[in-house]
Structure formats: C-alpha cells, structure tokens
Design an enzyme around this catalytic site. Structure first.
Site, PDB file in Angstrom:
ATOM      1  N   CYS A 299       0.820  -1.222   0.000  1.00 53.16           N
ATOM      2  CA  CYS A 299       0.000   0.000   0.000  1.00 53.16           C
ATOM      3  C   CYS A 299       0.848   1.263   0.000  1.00 53.16           C
ATOM      4  CB  CYS A 299      -0.983  -0.013   1.169  1.00 53.16           C
ATOM      5  SG  CYS A 299      -0.222   0.087   2.820  1.00 53.16           S
TER       6      CYS A 299
ATOM      7  N   HIS B 121      -2.169   1.360   6.981  1.00 53.14           N
ATOM      8  CA  HIS B 121      -2.645   1.299   5.597  1.00 53.14           C
ATOM      9  C   HIS B 121      -2.857   2.710   5.081  1.00 53.14           C
ATOM     10  CE1 HIS B 121      -4.252  -0.915   2.202  1.00 53.14           C
ATOM     11  NE2 HIS B 121      -5.286  -0.105   2.156  1.00 53.14           N
TER      12      HIS B 121
ATOM     13  N   HIS C  22      -6.136   1.672  -3.627  1.00 58.49           N
ATOM     14  CA  HIS C  22      -5.212   1.201  -2.593  1.00 58.49           C
ATOM     15  C   HIS C  22      -4.795  -0.224  -2.935  1.00 58.49           C
ATOM     16  CE1 HIS C  22      -8.282  -1.225  -0.095  1.00 58.49           C
ATOM     17  NE2 HIS C  22      -8.913  -0.817  -1.171  1.00 58.49           N
TER      18      HIS C  22
END
Length: 256
Positions: free
Chosen positions: A159, A210, A222
C-alpha cells in the site's frame, strides 16, 4: 572482479532489500533501476545500504549495484532525475537487453542514453520524456497489480509502495511506510477531502497500517490483495468484493 565502493546505483530492473543479511530475511522494500544508494556496511554477499530518496536502510546482495565515486553520487542526488512513465522500457546495456519498469529513475538521461557511472544504456523503444503525468494516470497503471509486502513494482506492490511511487513519478518524494507518510502534507477535515488526498487507516491497536489515495470523495485506490478501487466513507474502506468494511479510518492528508 567487483570492488565494493561507498556509493552505488541499482542497475537491475528490481532488487529486494531485506531486514537482515540473509536470503531468508524479510523483504522490507525494493530498489528500482536507477536508485542511488549509500553503502553503510560492506561484506560478501551482503551489504547494508541506505536509499537516499527516503533514507530507508536494509541489506542486499553486493552484486546488484554498479559502484560509483562520490562525485557521480553527489551529481546524481543533487538533481531530480527523469522518472519513467511507461509500464516497461527496453534498454541495451553492458550485459545486453534488459527491461525496466514504471517508476524507475533514468540517471543522467540525454539523447536516448542513460549513464550509471561507467555503464552506458541505450533506450531501444521510443519514450516521450516531455509528458507530465498526473497522480490518477499513474495510479491507473498499477490497477490489479498483486499485493506484495515490501513490493514497489507493477509485478507486486504494497500500500505505501503504491503511494510512494505514484507521487515519485509525478515529482514528489514521500517516505516509504504509511506510518511515516502520515507525517507529510497538511491534515484536512473529512468534509473538505478531494481527489488526490491520502487517507490513512488504523489497526486494532490504533497504529497506522494502511494508506490509499482518493480518486473521488467516495472512492479510494489502494493495495489490498491487489491494487483496487473501493468505496470510502468516514468509517473507512468498504471492500466491494467482500461486501464489508476492511479498514478503519484515521485521517486525511493533502500533499499537493
């Protein structure tokens, strides 16, 4: 014979950087072609390096760099090198044909040639170096790239690697990890969010783990399983395939 110097440039398409001096150690990030590094500890086969762009440190095979002197290193890091905005680019260099990928630096590019110390590479396929890509164009190229912890390429990415490379191609440097990327830019209220903002998410321990980029007020791109687009709201990310919330919202930062 290879003599390990104090500075190097990655001359392969993609190289693993590990947490320890072992093939079994965790891959924590990757180098792409053209990345400049400083050598912190010398050994064979393992050297410890620092990637100058984000100060990330790790261990790699000493054979996966071309070594340069401080003058070339300083010249390379003192200017922003051109960055490849194509999925794949074919080069011919000292060892023959090789392919490099999106996000790679093109050191000292001039008239279709690259220079990595004593090594000269010729670009074999046409490339328009005048293009000024935007964040969304670059992010779209990574769609459906498989998730890979520590990955930074179109063949596997995590990510924060996705966000770092998308911004790199567009001329902006960000830290490597989501927990560090959240310190960049300016925090904005949820109601003031806009496309291009970064959204951060926390795990059960309250730690940021994240990150993704908004493509609209209600959509995010993402890397989770693969690079994908999902629904975004004040609760977090709603995975459209799993039909459930998968990431808990923390904050939004504006880099540009």
């Amino acid at each position: 014979m290879i003599t390990i110097g104090d500075y190097g440039i990655c001359n392969l398409s993609i190289v693993p950087v590990r947490a320890g001096a072992s093939d079994t150690a965790e891959i924590i990030t990757q180098l792409l072609f053209g990345d400049f590094v400083e050598i912190l500890e010398k050994g064979e086969p393992w050297i410890k390096i620092r990637f100058i762009r984000d100060n990330y440190e790790g261990w790699m095979d000493f054979k996966q760099l071309v070594y340069v002197d401080k003058e070339i290193y300083d010249a390379g890091i003192s200017q922003r090198q051109k960055v490849l905005f194509e999925p794949i680019l074919e080069l011919e260099g000292p060892k023959g044909i090789q392919n490099i990928m999106l996000g790679s630096d093109l050191p000292f590019y001039k008239d279709g040639k690259l220079r990595l110390g004593s090594e000269i590479y010729t670009v074999l396929s046409p490339v328009d170096m005048t293009i000024q890509p935007n964040l969304f164009e670059v992010a779209e190229i990574y769609l459906n790239t498989p998730y890979l912890w520590g990955g930074k390429s179109i063949f596997g990415i995590d990510c924060s690697g996705l966000i770092q490379l998308v911004f790199k191609v567009c001329g902006f440097d960000l830290p490597r990890n989501a927990s560090d990327q959240v310190t960049a830019g300016t925090e904005v209220a949820f109601a003031d969010r806009r496309p291009g903002d970064l959204a951060f998410f926390i795990n059960a321990s309250g730690k940021i783990h994240h990150v993704g980029m908004l493509t609209s007020p209600h959509e995010i791109i993402h890397a989770s399983g693969r690079v994908r687009k999902d629904r975004f709201d004040q609760n977090g990310i709603y995975n459209l395939d799993l039909e459930k919330q998968t990431h808990a919202f923390h904050s939004i930062k504006r880099i540009l």
